[in-house]
Design an enzyme around this catalytic site. Structure first.
Site, PDB file in Angstrom:
ATOM      1  N   ASN A 214     -11.324  -5.306 -56.728  1.00  0.00           N
ATOM      2  CA  ASN A 214     -11.405  -5.807 -58.106  1.00  0.00           C
ATOM      3  C   ASN A 214     -12.720  -5.316 -58.703  1.00  0.00           C
ATOM      4  O   ASN A 214     -13.557  -4.770 -57.987  1.00  0.00           O
ATOM      5  CB  ASN A 214     -11.312  -7.346 -58.102  1.00  0.00           C
ATOM      6  N   ASP A 283      -7.638 -11.860 -52.449  1.00  0.00           N
ATOM      7  CA  ASP A 283      -6.700 -12.889 -51.968  1.00  0.00           C
ATOM      8  C   ASP A 283      -5.706 -12.311 -50.977  1.00  0.00           C
ATOM      9  O   ASP A 283      -5.158 -13.027 -50.144  1.00  0.00           O
ATOM     10  CB  ASP A 283      -5.939 -13.498 -53.153  1.00  0.00           C
ATOM     11  N   LYS A 293      -4.158   8.378 -43.152  1.00  0.00           N
ATOM     12  CA  LYS A 293      -3.878   8.419 -44.592  1.00  0.00           C
ATOM     13  C   LYS A 293      -2.367   8.483 -44.838  1.00  0.00           C
ATOM     14  O   LYS A 293      -1.683   9.321 -44.243  1.00  0.00           O
ATOM     15  CB  LYS A 293      -4.574   9.656 -45.186  1.00  0.00           C
ATOM     16  N   ASP A 311      -8.708 -18.551 -47.377  1.00  0.00           N
ATOM     17  CA  ASP A 311      -9.514 -18.999 -48.520  1.00  0.00           C
ATOM     18  C   ASP A 311     -10.831 -19.556 -47.963  1.00  0.00           C
ATOM     19  O   ASP A 311     -10.871 -20.670 -47.414  1.00  0.00           O
ATOM     20  CB  ASP A 311      -8.746 -20.063 -49.318  1.00  0.00           C
ATOM     21  N   ILE A 312     -11.908 -18.775 -48.106  1.00  0.00           N
ATOM     22  CA  ILE A 312     -13.205 -19.132 -47.494  1.00  0.00           C
ATOM     23  C   ILE A 312     -13.727 -20.446 -48.083  1.00  0.00           C
ATOM     24  O   ILE A 312     -14.166 -21.346 -47.373  1.00  0.00           O
ATOM     25  CB  ILE A 312     -14.252 -18.017 -47.731  1.00  0.00           C
ATOM     26  N   PHE A 329     -16.542 -20.537 -58.086  1.00  0.00           N
ATOM     27  CA  PHE A 329     -16.304 -19.925 -59.386  1.00  0.00           C
ATOM     28  C   PHE A 329     -14.793 -19.806 -59.528  1.00  0.00           C
ATOM     29  O   PHE A 329     -14.081 -19.724 -58.524  1.00  0.00           O
ATOM     30  CB  PHE A 329     -16.931 -18.519 -59.451  1.00  0.00           C
ATOM     31  N   LYS A 343      -8.754 -26.004 -58.679  1.00  0.00           N
ATOM     32  CA  LYS A 343      -9.522 -25.390 -57.577  1.00  0.00           C
ATOM     33  C   LYS A 343     -10.669 -26.312 -57.141  1.00  0.00           C
ATOM     34  O   LYS A 343     -10.966 -26.423 -55.952  1.00  0.00           O
ATOM     35  CB  LYS A 343     -10.072 -24.020 -57.989  1.00  0.00           C
ATOM     36  N   LYS A 347     -10.238 -27.402 -53.265  1.00  0.00           N
ATOM     37  CA  LYS A 347     -11.210 -26.794 -52.344  1.00  0.00           C
ATOM     38  C   LYS A 347     -12.353 -27.756 -52.003  1.00  0.00           C
ATOM     39  O   LYS A 347     -13.323 -27.362 -51.355  1.00  0.00           O
ATOM     40  CB  LYS A 347     -11.753 -25.490 -52.941  1.00  0.00           C
TER      41      LYS A 347
END
Ligand code: PMT
Length: 405
Positions: A214, A283, A293, A311-312, A329, A343, A347
């Site tokens: 990302n 994710d 390759k 999910d840490i 965040f 969240k 979490k």
């Protein structure tokens, strides 16, 4: 430009070593940051750096040995007045001889007298030949100065002008400055605490040359790590791949994948007083990475089977030790507040920074950000500005939360 750096008064002592050639660059960077600079040169420094260059950059008279006990410049008594005027006293480079002057309280020169008269924070940047640096005499002087509350910054290692390879180089102006900003930063409310910050993206490899990722630049997380350090915390920054320089003074852990970030977070969890998860963790990853390759077959589509990464943040939330503050965040593009709230709860976070990444000037890559901080008690605070200012404001709320514990 951060407001708190504006109009800071720096008394700059330059002693006579070859590294004095870097002094104009250091001085110029302070002027660009909005600081005022008065400069004292030792007699030997005058041989290495031109007072005219320094005067032009600082737009001030440069105080040389001839000014000591002279009324020519219409100034009161320079070694007293300059130290009274300053917010901070910085010596760069600081030669072995100036270290000794300082440790012995020897005051027969302008710089020596100013050092003795000084009651402001003193930061020394020793720079010299590695043998001179490691000599017992120099090391004892350094110890003496540290024990008196003076900050002595370790020199860099590398090739020195004297031809030696080793420790003794004056760090570059951006590193010098980070130490000065830390010293000048007014809040020291995270002293004694361990703050862990995650930053940047993760790379989830598909084959040896391709990955899923990302656009996270790491800027938000690095700003948080830097400001936590300015506030006196011991900081561990766990960073995915970015093009940023590791921040000064910070325990830096470089990771590539979400799994590596997970492991680094688990290793640091038990000692962390505060964890801030600013990283954009992938994710998904491919179930099995291709060892070679992947070749393109004519017109043939490629289907990848993706599985979820752990999910840490959620895992840390489940394991949260008593008294630890965990902040997440939420990078969102729709139903921002509702998704962030979900969240926060799922979490087990103490606070979440809802980040609408579709807003101009917010989220990935920008130097600025716009965040809605949602607290566990339902309170919402809006913060925006440069990522530095946002980091500072977010840490204010963390400190308030800690004080309520
Ligand atoms: O790096 P910059 O270019 O400065 O951009 C900053 C930023 C946009 C990356 C940052 O402000 C931000 O919003 N970071 C969180 C991005 C994100 O992954 O959000 P999320 O809603 O997908 O995840 C929610 C929280 O869970 C985050 O704290 C995330 O770190 C964490 N997470 C997510 C997935 C996962 N597998 N493990 C996690 O711990």
């Amino acid at each position: 430009m951060s407001q708190w750096k504006q109009n800071k008064k720096i008394l700059f002592g330059i002693s006579g070593g070859i590294a004095a050639y870097k002094a104009p660059d250091i001085l110029h960077s302070w002027i660009k940051a909005g600081c005022e600079v008065e400069t004292i040169l030792t007699k030997s420094a005058e041989e290495f750096v031109s007072p005219l260059v320094l005067a032009t950059l600082s737009k001030k008279h440069i105080w040389c040995e001839d000014d000591f006990l002279s009324a020519d410049k219409g100034w009161k008594i320079p070694h007293i007045s300059l130290t009274e005027w300053a917010d901070i006293f910085v010596i760069a480079p600081c030669t072995a001889s100036t270290l000794k002057t300082c440790a012995d309280g020897e005051c027969s020169t302008l710089l020596g007298a100013a050092l003795l008269a000084n009651r402001k924070p003193l930061v020394l940047f020793p720079a010299m030949n590695p043998n001179m640096l490691s000599h017992t005499e120099t090391q004892e002087n350094i110890k003496k100065l540290i024990s008196r509350g003076c900050k002595v910054v370790d020199p860099d290692s590398g090739l020195l002008a004297c031809g030696y390879e080793g420790k003794g180089r004056l760090p570059s102006s951006n590193i010098v400055n980070e130490h000065i900003w830390k010293e000048l930063f007014p809040k020291k409310d995270l002293r004694g605490l361990h703050v862990v910050v995650t930053a940047g993206p993760t790379h989830e490899y598909i084959d040896p040359v391709r990955y899923i990722s990302n656009p996270s630049s790491g800027k938000m997380g690095y700003a948080l790590a830097k400001y936590a350090w300015y506030r006196g915390a011991e900081v561990t920054l766990i960073s995915g791949p970015t093009s940023l320089m590791p921040p000064v003074g910070i325990n830096f852990i470089s990771v590539t994948t979400a799994e590596e970030m997970y492991n680094a977070c688990m290793e640091n969890n038990s000692t962390a007083d505060i964890i801030i998860m600013a990283a954009a963790v992938g994710d998904f990853k491919v179930e099995k990475e291709f060892s070679n390759k992947i070749k393109r077959e004519e017109n043939a589509p490629l289907a990848l089977h993706l599985v979820q990464n752990e999910d840490i943040c959620a895992k840390l939330g489940k394991m949260k030790p008593d008294g630890q503050i965990l902040i997440g965040f939420a990078a969102e593009t729709q139903n921002v507040m509702e998704n962030a709230q979900k969240k926060l709860e799922s979490k087990n976070l103490d606070m979440i920074a809802a980040n609408n990444v579709l807003v101009d000037g917010a989220g990935f890559q920008f130097d600025t950000n716009v965040l809605s901080l949602i607290m566990k008690n339902g309170k919402i605070e809006e913060i925006s500005g440069t990522k530095d200012d946002v980091a500072d404001a977010l840490l204010d709320f963390v400190v308030t939360k800690r004080q309520g514990l």
